[in-house]
Design an enzyme around this catalytic site. Sequence first.
Site, PDB file in Angstrom:
ATOM      1  N   PHE A 173     -27.484  27.362  23.011  1.00 28.92           N
ATOM      2  CA  PHE A 173     -28.250  26.208  23.502  1.00 28.92           C
ATOM      3  C   PHE A 173     -27.599  24.939  22.987  1.00 28.92           C
ATOM      4  O   PHE A 173     -27.430  24.766  21.788  1.00 28.92           O
ATOM      5  CB  PHE A 173     -29.710  26.264  23.066  1.00 28.92           C
ATOM      6  CG  PHE A 173     -30.528  25.182  23.727  1.00 28.92           C
ATOM      7  CD1 PHE A 173     -30.982  25.326  25.022  1.00 28.92           C
ATOM      8  CD2 PHE A 173     -30.805  23.998  23.053  1.00 28.92           C
ATOM      9  CE1 PHE A 173     -31.697  24.309  25.653  1.00 28.92           C
ATOM     10  CE2 PHE A 173     -31.525  22.976  23.674  1.00 28.92           C
ATOM     11  CZ  PHE A 173     -31.974  23.138  24.975  1.00 28.92           C
ATOM     12  N   ASP A 221     -22.080  23.295  16.737  1.00 30.45           N
ATOM     13  CA  ASP A 221     -23.323  22.608  17.073  1.00 30.45           C
ATOM     14  C   ASP A 221     -24.325  22.935  15.973  1.00 30.45           C
ATOM     15  O   ASP A 221     -24.871  24.037  15.927  1.00 30.45           O
ATOM     16  CB  ASP A 221     -23.820  23.074  18.450  1.00 30.45           C
ATOM     17  CG  ASP A 221     -25.157  22.441  18.835  1.00 30.45           C
ATOM     18  OD1 ASP A 221     -25.844  21.888  17.948  1.00 30.45           O
ATOM     19  OD2 ASP A 221     -25.521  22.530  20.022  1.00 30.45           O
ATOM     20  N   LYS A 276     -31.661  16.779  15.517  1.00 34.77           N
ATOM     21  CA  LYS A 276     -33.007  17.178  15.065  1.00 34.77           C
ATOM     22  C   LYS A 276     -33.417  16.713  13.656  1.00 34.77           C
ATOM     23  O   LYS A 276     -34.118  15.743  13.514  1.00 34.77           O
ATOM     24  CB  LYS A 276     -33.147  18.698  15.194  1.00 34.77           C
ATOM     25  CG  LYS A 276     -33.186  19.147  16.660  1.00 34.77           C
ATOM     26  CD  LYS A 276     -33.657  20.573  16.792  1.00 34.77           C
ATOM     27  CE  LYS A 276     -34.004  20.920  18.226  1.00 34.77           C
ATOM     28  NZ  LYS A 276     -32.925  21.467  19.041  1.00 34.77           N
TER      29      LYS A 276
HETATM   30  C1  LIG Z   1     -32.304  21.198  20.294  1.00 35.79           C
HETATM   31  C2  LIG Z   1     -30.862  21.504  20.360  1.00 35.79           C
HETATM   32  C3  LIG Z   1     -29.990  20.730  21.136  1.00 35.79           C
HETATM   33  C4  LIG Z   1     -30.475  19.614  22.026  1.00 35.79           C
HETATM   34  O1  LIG Z   1     -30.977  18.549  21.283  1.00 35.79           O
HETATM   35  P1  LIG Z   1     -31.808  17.393  22.046  1.00 35.79           P
HETATM   36  O2  LIG Z   1     -32.075  16.390  20.955  1.00 35.79           O
HETATM   37  O3  LIG Z   1     -33.044  18.014  22.604  1.00 35.79           O
HETATM   38  O4  LIG Z   1     -30.934  16.853  23.101  1.00 35.79           O
HETATM   39  C5  LIG Z   1     -28.647  21.036  21.089  1.00 35.79           C
HETATM   40  N1  LIG Z   1     -28.184  22.032  20.337  1.00 35.79           N
HETATM   41  C6  LIG Z   1     -28.982  22.792  19.577  1.00 35.79           C
HETATM   42  C7  LIG Z   1     -28.395  23.887  18.741  1.00 35.79           C
HETATM   43  C8  LIG Z   1     -30.355  22.568  19.571  1.00 35.79           C
HETATM   44  O5  LIG Z   1     -31.160  23.348  18.849  1.00 35.79           O
END
Ligand SMILES: *Cc1c(COP(=O)(O)O)cnc(C)c1O
Length: 410
Positions: free
Chosen positions: A142, A233, A262
Site C-alpha cells: 500500500f 515506504d 502518518k
Molecule cells: C497510509 C499509507 C500511505 C498513504 O498515506 P496518505 O497520507 O493516506 O496518503 C502510504 N504508504 C503506507 C505504507 C501507508 O500506510
Amino acid sequence: MPPAAPVGQVDPVMDTYARFPISLTRGRGAWVWDDRGRRYLDCVAGIAVCTLGHSDARMRRALNRQLGKLQHVSNLYRIPEQEELAGAITARSCFDRVFFCNSGAEANEAAIKLARKHGQTVRGIQGTEARPPLILTAQASFHGRTLAAVTATGQPKYHRGFEPMVSGFRYFPYNDTAAFEALLASSEAEGPQVAAVLLEPLQGEGGVHPGDRAFFQRVRELCDARGILLVFDEVQIGVGRSGRLWGYETLGVEPDAFTLAKGLGGGIPIGALAVKRAVDHFRPGDHASTFGGNPFACRAGLTVLAEIERRQLLGHVQRTGQLLQQTLGDLVKRHPQQLAGVRGWGLLQGLVLRPEAPPAPAVVKAALEEGLLVVPAGADVVRFVPPLTIQPRQVRQAVERLEKALIGLG
Ligand SMILES: *Cc1c(COP(=O)(O)O)cnc(C)c1O
C-alpha cells in the site's frame, strides 16, 4: 452528530468512506469520546498517526506557541523550523537531505519522480511510452491513492475503475526472493530498465506482513549491483512504531531513500522524502509543494521526535508491543477456532482470523460496540496501531474488550 440529510437532499460529503455512525469529539491519551459521551480505547490512533496520543500537553504547548509566531510561509523563503526538522531526521537516520510535503501518497509521488530521474541520470534509461523506466513493487503493498501511488500499490481492487494506470510498474510477491530475482532478470533482459524498487519494511494495510531480513538483504545486493534505487515506504512503520525509530533498522538494511508521513506529525499533516546524498537528484524547480514543510507542521514533527526521546518511547514501544503481541497470542490460544495467530513489530500488530471466523470488518464493528477502536488490514486481519504512549494496563484492557467482542460474535 449532525442529522442525516433529509430525504431528497444530498449529503454534502462525498461517499469515499464507509463510515461507522459515531462521531468522535474529544480525546486524551489513548482514550477518545464520542458526542454521546461514550468512551473508546483507541487502538487506531487515526491509523498510526497520533504518536503521542490525543491532546498531549507538550504538543498543545508547542503548537500553541507556534501559532502565536507563524503558521505558514512559502518555500520561496528559508524556513528555520523546516531546516531544524530535516536536521533532526538526518541526524537520527542514514539519510542526508529531506523534502517535505503533506501526506504519504505525496511523499511516495516525490519518491517515484526521484526514481525516474535516477533511472535517467544514473542508469541511462530513456523513458518512452513503449519502454518506460520500471519501478518494482510488492503485491499486497500500500503506497497511497494518488494515481502514481495507487499504481505502485500492488492491490488490483484499488485500481479498478481508474484504468489506465501510470505506466512502468511491475509487481512481485512480497518476501519472495526467487520471484523478485526472476522479475528483475526479465525486466532487464534487453538492458537497464529498472529505475527503482519500492518496498514497505513491514506491510501494514495489506495485512501486517513483516519483511524478511534475508529477502531484503538480497534485494539490497541486487540493487547495489545494478545501481537501482532502493526506496522504503515507512509511512506507517516509521517514527518509532516498530520499537526502533525507523523500520529499516529492524531489517538491518539501509535503503537509498525513504518516505514518512502518518506518525511524523502526531496528527498534523506532514509527509517527507529523505535521501542519501548520492541519490539527491532533485534540482530547484524539479519538485514542490505549497504547504510542504511549513513552520506549523514542522513544529509538530520536531515535537514528536523530541518527545520520543525525552520520554524514552522506543523502549516503551518495545515493552508494550511485546505485551500486546503476547496478550494477543494468549487470546489466540483461548480461541483457536476463530484465531490463527498474531504478527507484527512493536505497536503495529495484526491478529489473524481463521476463514471460519467472521471477517475482520465484522470483528472491528463488534469491538467498537465494546468500546475498542481497531482497524482491519485486508479481509482477515485486525490491526492494532495505538498511540506509542499507550500504557500496559490499557493494552490488557484492549485485548479484554476484543475477547468480549469475539465471544459476542459466537
Ligand atoms: C497510509 C499509507 C500511505 C498513504 O498515506 P496518505 O497520507 O493516506 O496518503 C502510504 N504508504 C503506507 C505504507 C501507508 O500506510
